[in-house]
Each structure stands twice: as structure tokens, then as C-alpha cells.
Design an enzyme around this catalytic site. Structure first.
Site, PDB file in Angstrom:
ATOM      1  N   TRP A   1     -64.866 -38.051  57.227  1.00 32.77           N
ATOM      2  CA  TRP A   1     -64.406 -36.812  57.850  1.00 32.77           C
ATOM      3  C   TRP A   1     -65.238 -36.420  59.068  1.00 32.77           C
ATOM      4  CZ3 TRP A   1     -65.486 -37.774  52.763  1.00 32.77           C
ATOM      5  CH2 TRP A   1     -64.383 -37.898  51.916  1.00 32.77           C
ATOM      6  N   ASP A   2     -66.160 -37.265  59.507  1.00 29.85           N
ATOM      7  CA  ASP A   2     -67.087 -36.908  60.578  1.00 29.85           C
ATOM      8  C   ASP A   2     -67.920 -35.692  60.172  1.00 29.85           C
ATOM      9  OD1 ASP A   2     -68.436 -36.962  62.971  1.00 29.85           O
ATOM     10  OD2 ASP A   2     -66.839 -36.020  64.139  1.00 29.85           O
ATOM     11  N   TYR A   3     -68.328 -35.665  58.908  1.00 32.59           N
ATOM     12  CA  TYR A   3     -69.196 -34.611  58.401  1.00 32.59           C
ATOM     13  C   TYR A   3     -70.659 -35.028  58.520  1.00 32.59           C
ATOM     14  CZ  TYR A   3     -65.401 -31.855  56.215  1.00 32.59           C
ATOM     15  OH  TYR A   3     -64.298 -31.061  55.982  1.00 32.59           O
ATOM     16  N   ASP A   4     -71.012 -35.655  59.658  1.00 30.94           N
ATOM     17  CA  ASP A   4     -72.417 -36.000  59.854  1.00 30.94           C
ATOM     18  C   ASP A   4     -73.278 -34.741  59.819  1.00 30.94           C
ATOM     19  OD1 ASP A   4     -70.767 -35.603  62.110  1.00 30.94           O
ATOM     20  OD2 ASP A   4     -72.311 -36.261  63.475  1.00 30.94           O
TER      21      ASP A   4
ATOM     22  N   ASN B   1     -64.003 -31.226  61.644  1.00 31.69           N
ATOM     23  CA  ASN B   1     -65.270 -31.798  62.105  1.00 31.69           C
ATOM     24  C   ASN B   1     -65.958 -30.941  63.164  1.00 31.69           C
ATOM     25  OD1 ASN B   1     -63.407 -32.407  64.143  1.00 31.69           O
ATOM     26  ND2 ASN B   1     -64.435 -34.297  64.681  1.00 31.69           N
TER      27      ASN B   1
END
Length: 861
Positions: free
Chosen positions: A536-539, A656
Site C-alpha cells: 500500500w506504499d505505507y512506508d 498513501n
């Protein structure tokens, strides 16, 4: 009655018929996919009203009154006394009801002839008579409900933060009136111990000075060109960098330019972002020494008082004339130096400074780390092999200028400058490495490298070898605790973000994690993963904030980590163990094969996770775009947070953009509290199959020049179509508020207060200052005076708040978007200043600018 006299009634009937057709078509569609039946019923009532109007029947108004009351009951059932959702459901119905009561529309209703009118038979309805009175009464009831909702805030949490509970700590040796790192110290607290500005006098703040950098948009800039810097304040000077990579020194009290350095960034870079969030600072000699002497030569019209002595300049590593520009060579080759621009307010250019004791470190968009003399802006020749620079492309795989660089400042820890960097997101599977490197702060020699693809081998990589390509990177800001000997690294995931079928065991271990590395060796001390198998581009986007908390009667060294998904993890920074409980919650499955999802995801006891979206949460400016959003909602896959990307399109909420992003939070170490800015926006993530590694799938046109084709994921089986979940009018499909300010007691994890924040003045076609709560990008700052400052909202204001209650007490208009984190310092005149950057953000669409603005209380006379 003539046809001309009936014309307004006929026009109204035709308009209602068109609306009826739209509602019936859309309403039937929505009903067939399992949605609300209201729109079908409303469409029928609109149609009946239109027919009766056409036939000049006064009953048309009674039918419409039933529509008004029915709409009101349905709206209250769905959203209660919540003004903006109520308005979206009833605005069109209410306005048309008012138009139906106009005499030009009602006059033909019920009349057959002049004689009928004279005899009093079938007299036309009015707002006080007949069916007109019914309609008027229904509109009055609707208006009363609307007015009541103006005084009800269902999203507001009232409360108060605790007062001072403990000593705030040492401040890492930084004098109270200075700001030596992105978060003031490497603890990343964004807290100033200054207390001149308080809730009692906050409203008196005024502009003390304003400076324009001259950095403007240029052809070939990437969309995400941003002015995100938080300046440093050292001695009597401010130091900042601009989007196009200039470094500027200002007099902190007057705002006068002292010197400027241009690193001569090469063109044609494959940039996804063009930004500089800040500089790093190494004090001279003893690390507790902070004073920076003024430049040796005063430029015309620029004050450099007080003048530095020869011994002071020598101690700071300055020569008699500064160097103010440099020119890069190709990546992998140390750039040579150029002469200074003679128009800048510095002395005549000469060779690079022979010896710098104090240093400023500037990361550049073409992959260099440059050391500058804070006194003069000269390049430090005793760093990086004689030219004052480190080539960050050294030993990097997949060299592509611009596709890797440090958008965030290096961490200065002991005798090391520790550097991360951003790699291109979702462009290809052949990107640079996310390696973290530590360089000797005196010589620039590589001391260790930590590569998450080869995590146990931290000794400097031998010449001729390269780091692991495409490994998770740390594009945000790191923190350090030199007493514990650890640097804390927020990590992203391996591109592409939405496809993880081929990730290695090492990538799976470190993706979207906070990693504690030993400062001396680079070895992993502990790792805490915030998202498992991130699709999910939850960096981890934000700098960890390090603060000591009193828990159970004991002082515990804590790490506060905000995340995109809304969790605030409060960990023991010695071990990575949770201080506030963390549990594993079941997560949706069903990723596109052969990818997978993690069965569970971590959930903190302190969480700003938004409630799961429902159809009734859909919004729009009118009932029509709300209907479109409801239909779209049912057309996407959505099973709550962590719904995996899909071929049909998945709702990702929060998206995101993040509940929290690189602006992080501010913490008060004396009170043990946090000031945060949660933001809520839903996105749509759709995987698009690729047939080869070269054709464009989600971009209609090739990008200009060397700019990358974002979201194409060359080398992966799928590109990704990633976009905000918005209505046909471009408004968010979910109901406001979209942005808040919130106060948290970190020792208990309780949210003390939460208020919607910001207006749509600068986001709507008409500049109306509706306080709806808007997204924020850019962090907050707190002070010992009990106030907090924030400038990152989508409207162009800097605001001041009472930390105890969260009340907004002051705001000032900015000339452009304020997507940066404010800071505070003490000037040479003894006053406390608050500094804001107004430069805008390309991908948010806020106005670009180049302003640096300092605020202070009025001078005492």
C-alpha cells in the site's frame, strides 16, 4: 393566462424532469449494486412534481414538500447533525424548493381563467397559503435543522493536556535559542525550550522580516517540486536550502542575506521529487560549541555584524575569501569547483577553504553530499578527498542521475554523518540501493554501510562491488541517541510498492520498519515492523521522535513513530519493545496471484486509524456527485484497511498520502505530550497488466526529458493506476473533515483533544473560508511557552495553538503554500522568533513561492 406567463413554471417543470431522469438512472444503478434506495424514491417524487407543475396543479408543491421532509429524515438517519454531509444531501432539494415558491412559478398553479381568480376559485398557492404553506413549512424545518447543525461538531474531542511532569532533558547540548538539526536536535522532537510567546500574547505576533530566495519554477521541473525546508539557526545566522539546491545564510535577526552557495546541479535528471528538507550541522571542535562567526567580508548593503576576528575565522575553518559555487561531473566522478557568483553578498571567490572545523552538509539532487563552511559558504577542502564532496553514487547499482538522492538531511551522530536516500517509486524493478551509509565527519571516508539486502555485512563495501539494487530505502529523516549509541532509521519498501511477489526474506524483514542501527558499526540492534508485506506504499514516512516518558513511576527512553496508516507506535528505544500495547489484527486477503497478503497487521493502542468507510460516508458538493461517489464506492473492492490492490481497483483508506507523513509530530519532553496533524484521504489502487517492459500502460504520454514514467513498474507484471478517490467535480468522495490537529498524552496513549483544522479558501473555485478540516503536509512545532505552530494545511496560513486545549489562537496569511515545518529561535535582540516557509508543493497544487517569514512579538518601547 398566456403561455409567456406560464413560461417560468414550464421551465421549472422541465428542470425537475431532467433531475428526475438523472436520479432514476443513477438511483437504479446504485440500488442494483446494493446501495441506498433513496435516489430512486427522490427521482420519482421529482418526476411527479414535474408532471403536476406542467399540468398547473398546486399539489405539485405538496409532493415536493414530502420530498423535502423525506430527504431530511433520510439525511439525519445517515449522518445526524453533521453540517457538511447534511448539506450535500439537501442543498439541491432546498434551493429548488425555494425556487418553487417564487410567485412567477406559483401564479399559474390552480388558475383556469381571470374569472376564476376574481371569484376566488383555485387561487394560486403562496408561502402562507395552501400547498405553498406546506412546502414553506418543510423548508423552515429543514433550515432549522441546518442551523442547529452549525453549532454541533460531531468530530470534536474536547479535553486538556497535562502540565509539566518532568525535566525536559539536556537538549543534546543545543543552546535554548538555537535550532541545530531538522527536529532542532537529532532527537527529532520539534520542540523549542523558548517561552516568551505564550497563549496569552500569541495573538500579538507580527511579521518581523520577510526574505525571498529568488528560487522559482523552471522548465523541466518534476511535478513534485517543493519548498519543504526547516532552516537551522546557529549563532546569529539561519541556514536553509531551496528546491533548486541553493544554500543560503541569513542574519537571523534582520533576514539580510549573508552568503549563498550554488552547487551547480547538472540538468536532465530523472527526478521524481525536487526538494531539500534541510541541512545538517557539525559544531566546531567540542560538539557542544555552537557559535558561528560572521563572514570575513561585508557585502554592500548586507550587515554581517558582529565582525569575526581572525582567530574566530581560523577556528571555524574560514579563509579570507569564500567559495560560493560548484559544478558537478558525471555520477561516480567527484565534481570540480567553480568560482563564486560575483553578485552574491560574499567576498571575492578563491580556492576552497583549506580547513573547516564546523561544517554544514548539503545533499544534492545529483547525488552528492557537500560540506560547507558556515562562516563563509566556502566548500570545505579538508572533506571528501580535497573537494569538499562525497559522491553518493559510489558503489551504487543502476546509475541513473536523479533517480537516487537524499531529499532529507543527514544525521550527525558523534563523528559520523549518516546518510539515507530516496529511490524512484514505482518506475522500475531496476533502481538504486536503499543503503544507509556513515561517513567520517572530518574526512568524508566511508566508515560503514548498512544494506537491508545484505544486512550483516556493514564493513565498507570493497571497490568494484555494488550494493543490493532496489532494496528498501530511507527517504525521510532519521533520529539518533548518541548516549545509547543508536541511529533510528524509518524505512520504506522495495519498489514497486503495490507488488511484492518477488521480495526476498531480507526485504520482508525490513520493509516499512523502524530499524535501530549501532552508530559505531552499523549493525542492527533491533527492528520493529509497522506493516507486514506492505502493498500500500505505507512506508514509514516520518522522523521518529525520541523522548523520555515516565511510565509506571520509571523514566523510560521512548521512541514515538507516526505512520501513514495512522498508528502511533510508542516503543522503548533501547529494545524496540512496545511501551503502549501493540496487537496483531486480522487483515483482508486475496492479493492478485502469485502475490499474497499478510494474515495480520500490527495495531497500536494509540491509533488515528479512521473508521471503515461506508456508503453513507460518501460526499459531494451536490446530491449528484454524491450519488456518483456512492456508485463508485460499490464498484471498487473494499474490505477495510489493508484491502490489497486489485485488477478491478481497490479503495485504499487511508491512502498513501498518509494519516501522518514526513512532517511527523511534535513532542514536549517536559509534559510528555504530542501534537499531531492526522489527515484522511482515500485513494484508488488498480493493477494494470504489462505485456512487456517498455510500453507505457498508465501514462498517456512519455514524460519530458529525463523525468521518469511514474507508476509504470517496468520489469514487474503490473503497472499501478494510483489516484485519489474523488467525485466528478474533483472533490474527495469521503465526507469532511479531511484534516485535524490532535493532542495526545504519550504516557497513557489517550487523545486529550482533537479539532478539525483549516479551510478550503485556497482549494475551491470560489475562495470561501469554510472551516471543513483540510489535509496537511508539513509538520508542527511546539514550544515551552505552551504554544504550537503549523503551516502545512492546504490553505495558506501559519497558525498558532494553545497546546493545552488545542484552540487556535492566531493565524497569519502566507503568500504561498506553507508545506514545511516551522521552527523557533532567539534573535540577537533577545526576542523569540517563529519562522515559516511559504513555497508551495507541486503535487498538492498549492501556490509556489520563495518566501521565508519571521514573526515576533512587538518590540518593547
Amino acid at each position: 393566462m398566456t403561455r409567456r406567463q406560464r413560461l417560468p413554471t414550464l421551465i421549472m417543470a422541465a428542470l425537475l424532469a431532467v433531475i428526475a431522469a438523472a436520479l432514476l438512472i443513477g438511483g437504479l444503478w446504485l440500488a442494483l449494486v446494493g446501495g441506498s434506495r433513496y435516489y430512486v424514491v427522490a427521482g420519482v417524487l421529482f418526476l411527479v412534481t414535474a408532471i403536476l407543475l406542467y399540468r398547473r396543479k398546486p399539489e405539485a408543491l405538496a409532493v415536493y414538500a414530502a420530498l423535502v421532509i423525506g430527504t431530511l429524515i433520510w439525511a439525519l438517519y445517515e449522518v445526524g447533525f453533521d453540517w457538511w454531509p447534511l448539506a450535500a444531501r439537501g442543498d439541491v432539494v432546498f434551493v429548488l424548493g425555494g425556487l418553487l415558491l417564487l410567485p412567477w412559478v406559483t401564479r399559474p398553479l390552480g388558475r383556469r381563467s381571470v374569472a376564476d381568480a376574481l371569484d376566488g376559485r383555485e387561487v394560486s398557492p403562496t408561502p402562507l397559503r395552501g400547498s405553498g404553506a406546506l412546502l414553506a413549512g418543510s423548508l423552515v424545518v429543514a433550515l432549522a435543522v441546518a442551523v442547529t447543525s452549525w453549532f454541533v461538531d460531531l468530530h470534536r474531542v474536547e479535553g486538556a493536556m497535562p502540565g509539566t511532569r518532568q525535566a525536559p532533558g539536556t537538549g543534546e547540548g543545543v543552546p535554548p535559542g538555537e535550532w541545530h538539526a531538522y527536529g532542532r536536535t537529532e532527537l527529532g522532537q520539534r520542540y523549542s525550550p523558548l517561552a516568551e510567546i505564550t497563549p496569552a500574547n500569541l495573538s500579538q505576533l507580527e511579521v518581523a522580516w520577510q526574505f525571498e530566495t529568488g528560487d522559482e519554477s523552471q522548465p523541466g521541473d518534476p511535478v513534485e517540486t517543493t519548498f519543504e525546508v526547516t532552516p537551522l539557526k546557529i549563532g546569529d545566522r539561519l541556514f536553509l536550502c531551496t528546491p533548486h539546491q541553493s544554500v543560503i545564510a541569513l542574519d537571523a535577526t534582520t533576514g539580510a542575506e549573508v552568503w549563498r552557495y550554488d552547487p551547480k546541479i547538472q540538468g536532465e535528471l530523472a527526478l521524481q521529487h525536487l526538494t531539500c528538507r534541510g541541512l545538517s550541522y557539525q559544531p566546531p571542535g567540542d560538539t557542544t560549541q555552537t557559535a558561528v562567526p560572521a563572514a570575513a567580508t561585508e557585502a554592500p548593503g548586507v550587515s554581517t555584524e558582529p565582525q569575526a576576528t581572525a582567530s574566530e575565522l581560523s577556528a571555524a575553518g574560514a579563509l579570507t575569501a569564500p567559495q560560493a559555487s560548484g559544478a558537478p561531473a558525471a555520477p561516480g566522478t567527484p565534481p570540480a569547483s567553480d568560482a563564486a557568483d560575483p553578485n552574491l553578498p560574499v567576498a571575492a571567490a578563491s580556492a576552497a577553504t583549506a580547513t573547516c572545523d564546523a561544517k554544514l552538509f548539503m545533499p544534492t539532487a545529483d547525488g552528492r553530499l557537500i560540506a560547507l563552511d558556515p562562516a563563509t559558504g566556502s566548500v570545505c577542502a579538508n572533506f571528501g578527498g580535497g573537494d569538499g564532496q562525497i559522491d553518493l553514487w559510489d558503489r551504487m547499482p543502476n546509475v541513473n542521475p536523479g533517480s537516487y538522492y537524499s531529499t532529507s538531511p543527514a544525521v550527525i551522530a558523534g563523528n559520523l554523518a549518516i546518510v539515507g536516500g530516496t529511490v524512484l517509486d514505482n518506475v522500475s524493478t531496476k533502481e538504486a540501493s536503499g543503503v544507509i551509509r556513515a561517513f567520517d565527519i572530518t574526512t568524508g571516508a566511508l566508515v560503514w554501510n548498512w544494506d537491508s539486502g545484505n544486512p550483516d555485512q556493514t564493513a565498507p563495501l570493497p571497490a568494484g562491488q555494488t550494493y543490493t539494487p532496489n532494496s528498501p530505502n530511507s527517504w525521510s529523516i532519521m533520529s539518533a541517541d548518541t548516549a545509547l549509541g543508536m541511529v533510528y532509521v524509518p524505512l520504506g519498501n522495495q519498489p514497486p510498492d503495490q507488488w511484492g511477489a518477488n521480495r526476498s526474506a531480507e526485504v520482508e524483514r525490513f520493509s516499512s520498519s523502524v530499524v535501530a542501527l549501532d552508530i559505531a558499526t552499523g549493525q542492527v540492534r533491533w527492528v520493529f515492523q509497522t506493516v507486514h508485506h506492505d502493498l500500500w506504499d505505507y512506508d514509514v514516512p516520518a522522523q521518529p521522535s525520541l523522548v523520555d516518558l515516565t511510565v509506571g513511576g520509571q523514566r523510560v527512553p521512548a521512541l514515538v513513530q507516526p505512520t501513514k496508516q495512522g498508528e502511533i507506535f510508542v516503543l522503548d528505544r533501547r529494545t524496540g519493545d512496545p511501551i503502549l500495547p501493540v496487537t496483531e489484527r486480522p487483515a483482508p486477503g486475496g492479493a492478485v496471484s502469485p502475490d499474497r497478503t499478510a494474515p495480520t497487521q500490527p495495531k497500536s493502542a494509540l491509533s488515528f486509524e479512521p473508521p471503515r468507510l461506508r456508503e453513507r460516508d460518501m460526499w459531494g458538493a451536490t446530491m449528484f456527485d454524491q450519488l456518483a461517489c456512492r456508485i463508485a464506492y460499490h464498484g471498487y473492492r473494499y474490505e477495510g484497511r489493508f484491502t490489497p490492490p486489485s485488477l478491478e481497483g481497490s479503495l485504499i483508506y487511508p491512502g498513501n498520502f498518509g494519516v501522518f507523513n514526513w512532517g511527523s509530530v511534535a513532542v514536549d519532553p517536559a509534559r510528555g505530550v504530542m501534537f499531531g496533524t492526522p489527515t484522511y484521504l482515500a485513494f484508488v489502487s488498480t493493477l494494470k497488466p504489462r505485456s512487456n517492459d517498455s510500453e507505457l500502460v498508465v501514462n498517456a504520454q512519455p514524460p519530458q526529458g529525463a523525468l521518469p514514467a511514474l507508476n509504470e513498474n517496468f520489469g514487474a507484471p503490473y503497472a499501478v493506476d494510483l489516484k485519489p478517490f474523488v467525485s466528478p467535480l474533483g472533490l474527495p468522495c469521503q465526507s469532511p473533515p479531511w484534516g485535524y490537529v490532535a493532542g495526545v498524552d504519550l504516557t497513557t496513549g489517550e487523545v486529550a483533544w482533537q479539532h478539525k483544522n483549516g479551510t478550503v479558501r485556497d482549494s475551491s473555485p470560489v475562495p470561501l473560508p469554510f472551516r471543513m478540516g483540510v489535509p496537511n503536509l508539513g509538520g508542527p512545532m511546539m514550544t515551552a511557552g505552551g504554544v504550537a505552530f503549523l503551516s502545512g494545511t492546504l490553505d495558506y496560513y501559519i497558525r498558532g495553538y494553545d497546546v493545552t486545549t488545542g484552540e487556535e489562537l492566531w493565524k497569519a496569511r502566507l503568500p504561498a503554500g506553507g508545506q514545511a515545518t516551522p521552527m523557533s529561535y532567539e534573535g540577537a535582540d533577545g526576542r523569540q522568533y517563529v519562522l515559516a516557509i511559504a513555497g508551495g508543493h507541486g503535487s498538492l497544487g498549492t501556490k509556489r513561492g520563495d518566501s521565508v517569514i519571521a514573526y515576533a512579538l512587538p518590540k518593547e518601547h
